[in-house]
Every structure is written in structure tokens, then in C-alpha cells.
Scaffold this active site. Structure first.
Site, PDB file in Angstrom:
ATOM      1  N   HIS A 153       3.838  -0.072   0.319  1.00 16.40           N
ATOM      2  CA  HIS A 153       3.063  -0.564  -2.169  1.00 16.40           C
ATOM      3  C   HIS A 153       2.080   0.460  -1.858  1.00 16.40           C
ATOM      4  O   HIS A 153       1.895   1.680  -1.223  1.00 16.40           O
ATOM      5  CB  HIS A 153       2.680  -1.333  -2.077  1.00 16.40           C
ATOM      6  CG  HIS A 153       0.954  -1.490  -1.160  1.00 16.40           C
ATOM      7  ND1 HIS A 153       0.078  -1.141  -1.438  1.00 16.40           N
ATOM      8  CD2 HIS A 153       0.470  -2.386  -0.522  1.00 16.40           C
ATOM      9  CE1 HIS A 153      -1.160  -1.661  -1.150  1.00 16.40           C
ATOM     10  NE2 HIS A 153      -0.609  -2.655   0.230  1.00 16.40           N
ATOM     11  N   CYS A 157      -2.438  -3.708   3.095  1.00 12.06           N
ATOM     12  CA  CYS A 157      -1.305  -3.538   3.842  1.00 12.06           C
ATOM     13  C   CYS A 157      -0.894  -1.624   4.784  1.00 12.06           C
ATOM     14  O   CYS A 157      -1.783  -1.203   4.825  1.00 12.06           O
ATOM     15  CB  CYS A 157       0.331  -3.702   3.829  1.00 12.06           C
ATOM     16  SG  CYS A 157      -0.165  -6.165   3.927  1.00 12.06           S
TER      17      CYS A 157
END
Length: 255
Positions: free
Chosen positions: A181, A197
Site C-alpha cells: 500500500h 505491512c
């Protein structure tokens, strides 16, 4: 008067041997030579410039203190995965999109705690533009003051931790909870951080999103040999986050 480094190099090319005598700096009025620190290449400044046509217009990223290796660039690929594969090298803070002819598009990444908890193969099962972010139960338990308010989901926007795009990774039919992301914290690229993440510059996740399709294979590597020294947390960021600097804690590893 100082001239730009690139303009000076152009002029110097026509001056022959005279150029090396003054290439290291500009002459001040006192006669002393002042060192000139080159700024970011205009190519990268344009790459990370504003994107006003987004749903939430993105500002330019200040890349003045970013090491050039973390900018998006095409490189020779040193492994053997087939073209079209995303390879995440958490140790060296790089994400590769493998291309034909032994090349890859390489992106700098920041690696969150969740990004260190998965290793192996997955696939892109979902893509989202300006996604909603929902913290996991473990994230809420770990940081309730910060995350509990978003248990029902944080709306998309410039402050959303997922940024303008997200790729959701599944192992077969199982959601790995692993995401690639964007980020509202561009200073974190090149670092291992405490949440999230795999994060890219917002301009980079937009680029990657456009290049990959559903079912793109993903390989996550956790223990690749170090290619470069790991990036240290900038002192200005350390002060803002009040990160203690202890001799028994490596400040490069996690904040």
C-alpha cells in the site's frame, strides 16, 4: 553568483581542461570556495511531484533527504522469478516487479511489523483505489488509543495509512492480511517501522497498481543478504517521535 550544477557542467564541457579547477564549488565574494551539495535530480522531482487529479489531490513528496536507491527505477534483476512477479525483499527494503529481459522495476519500501510476519508465495486477490483502512484486533489491542476509534474502518483520504492504493494478498482462498500500500508517512521508506505491512511512496503505489493485475504472483523474502547498509532513522524524525536512542537498541531496525 552560483550557477546550477547541471548548467555549469554543460558550460564546462565546452571549456575543456579549465572546468576541473572550479567544479567543486562556487567562488564567494571573499575568494573562498564553497562546496555545492547537488539537490535531487529533476527527473525524480517530477516523478514524486504533485498529483492534482487524484480523488484526494496528492502533494509533492519532499525527497531531498531520500537516498536515490529508494526511488522508483528500472534495474538489472539478480534472481530468476518469471516476468510479472512481484518480489518483496524486506531485508533490503525493495519491491521488484520482474520484467522481461532480466530487468525489473524497483521501488523503495518501508516494512511494518505485519510485513515481517509473512514469508513465501501469495497472489494479488484484490486491488483498491483509496481504500478504507481497518485495524486488526491485534493492532487495536496493541495500540488502543490510536486504533480503537477505527474499528469500523477509517475512511479514505490523505491521512489514511493505506494511502491512495492497496494490493491485498491471498494464499489460495485465505486472506494473509498482508497488504502492499501507500503511506501517509513518506519518511518511513527505507525503514522498518512499527505498523503496517509493505508501504511505498504514494506516487509509487499508484504506478505499481497500474502495472499489475488480479492474480499477479507475489514472493515475500525475509532473509536476503544485505546489499546496502540499512537506513538510519533521521534525527529530525527521531525527535518528533521521541524515540529513545539506546546503545543496546539498533535505531535502524524498528521505530
Amino acid at each position: 553568483m552560483c550557477v546550477s550544477r547541471r548548467r555549469f557542467l554543460f558550460q564546462a564541457a565546452s571549456m575543456g581542461a579549465v572546468a576541473p579547477l572550479v567544479l567543486s564549488g562556487c567562488m564567494s565574494s571573499t575568494g573562498a570556495i564553497e562546496a555545492v551539495k547537488p539537490g535531487p535530480d529533476p527527473y525524480f522531482l517530477a516523478m514524486y511531484g504533485p498529483q492534482p487529479n487524484e480523488r484526494f489531490p496528492l502533494p509533492a513528496i519532499d525527497i531531498s533527504n531520500v537516498e536515490e536507491r529508494f526511488f522508483r527505477q528500472q534495474v538489472r534483476y539478480h534472481r530468476s522469478e518469471r516476468p510479472g512477479t512481484i518480489v518483496v525483499d524486506t531485508q533490503n527494503r525493495f519491491l521488484y516487479l520482474v520484467q522481461e529481459g532480466g530487468m525489473a522495476m524497483r521501488y523503495g519500501i518501508g516494512v511494518g511489523r505485519a510485513g515481517l510476519e509473512f514469508e513465501g508465495e501469495a497472489r494479488v486477490a484484490r486491488k483498491a483505489q483509496w481504500p478504507t483502512w481497518t485495524p486488526t484486533a491485534a493492532m487495536i489491542e496493541r495500540e488502543p488509543a490510536r486504533n480503537a476509534q477505527w474499528a469500523g474502518g477509517m475512511p479514505p483520504g490523505l491521512e489514511n495509512p493505506l494511502g491512495p492504493r492497496a494490493l491485498y494478498l491471498f494464499d489460495g482462498g485465505r486472506d494473509t492480511l498482508y497488504r502492499i500500500h501507500g503511506t501517509s508517512e513518506p519518511w518511513s521508506i527505507g525503514l522498518a517501522v512499527s505498523s503496517g505491512c509493505i508501504r511505498l511512496f504514494n506516487q509509487d503505489i499508484i504506478d505499481l497498481y497500474a502495472r499489475v493485475a488480479i492474480d499477479t504472483p507475489v514472493l515475500v523474502l525475509q532473509n536476503e543478504p544485505l546489499m546496502f547498509p540499512q537506513r538510519e532513522v533521521p534525527e529530525s524524525i527521531r525527535r518528533q517521535l521521541e524515540i529513545p536512542q539506546r546503545q543496546d537498541q539498533n535505531p535502524m531496525i524498528e521505530i
